[in-house]
Write a protein that holds these residues in place. Structure first.
Motif, short mmCIF file in Angstrom:
data_model
loop_
_atom_site.label_atom_id
_atom_site.label_comp_id
_atom_site.label_asym_id
_atom_site.label_seq_id
_atom_site.Cartn_x
_atom_site.Cartn_y
_atom_site.Cartn_z
N TRP A 1 -24.98 14.19 20.82
CA TRP A 1 -25.63 13.53 19.68
C TRP A 1 -27.08 13.21 19.99
N ARG A 2 -27.39 12.97 21.26
CA ARG A 2 -28.78 12.69 21.62
C ARG A 2 -29.66 13.92 21.44
N ALA A 3 -29.15 15.08 21.84
CA ALA A 3 -29.92 16.31 21.68
C ALA A 3 -30.13 16.64 20.20
N LEU A 4 -29.11 16.43 19.40
CA LEU A 4 -29.25 16.68 17.96
C LEU A 4 -30.25 15.74 17.31
N SER A 5 -30.26 14.49 17.74
CA SER A 5 -31.22 13.55 17.15
C SER A 5 -32.65 13.89 17.56
N VAL A 6 -32.85 14.36 18.79
CA VAL A 6 -34.18 14.78 19.22
C VAL A 6 -34.64 15.99 18.40
#
Length: 103
Positions: free
Chosen positions: A2-7
């Motif tokens: 989810w962190r990669a997608l938000s970035v």
């Protein structure tokens, strides 16, 4: 994950908004595309750095307790963050996408 997608989402949104803002000013010389790409990348990197700082701050209590760096109890806030991280690890492992070495 989810962190990669938000970035990626932040980088894309910055890129898109800058492109929309500049497309009428530089329609033929592609400076709108270059500026949008550059500012989108900068926005994604800045967001990743800020999010990394917050994630590290939140998981500090969990890792300190698991690795036995701290004896005794934490403050109520520290206990809350530890229990939140512990619950997250248990839920993700139960659902099958957590790291096996975190249990």
């Amino acid at each position: 994950y989810w962190r990669a997608l938000s970035v990626q989402l932040v980088g894309y949104e910055v890129q898109y908004q800058v492109f929309l803002f500049l497309r009428t000013r530089h329609p033929e010389d592609l400076q709108d595309t270059a500026a949008a790409n550059l500012l989108g990348a900068i926005g994604a990197v800045v967001f990743a750095a800020i999010m990394s700082y917050f994630v590290e701050s939140i998981t500090y209590y969990y890792h300190a307790r698991v690795l036995q760096r701290h004896k005794g109890k934490y403050s109520p806030f520290g206990e809350f963050l530890y229990s939140t991280c512990e619950t997250y690890v248990r839920v993700t492992n139960r659902l099958g996408f957590g790291k096996k070495n975190d249990t």
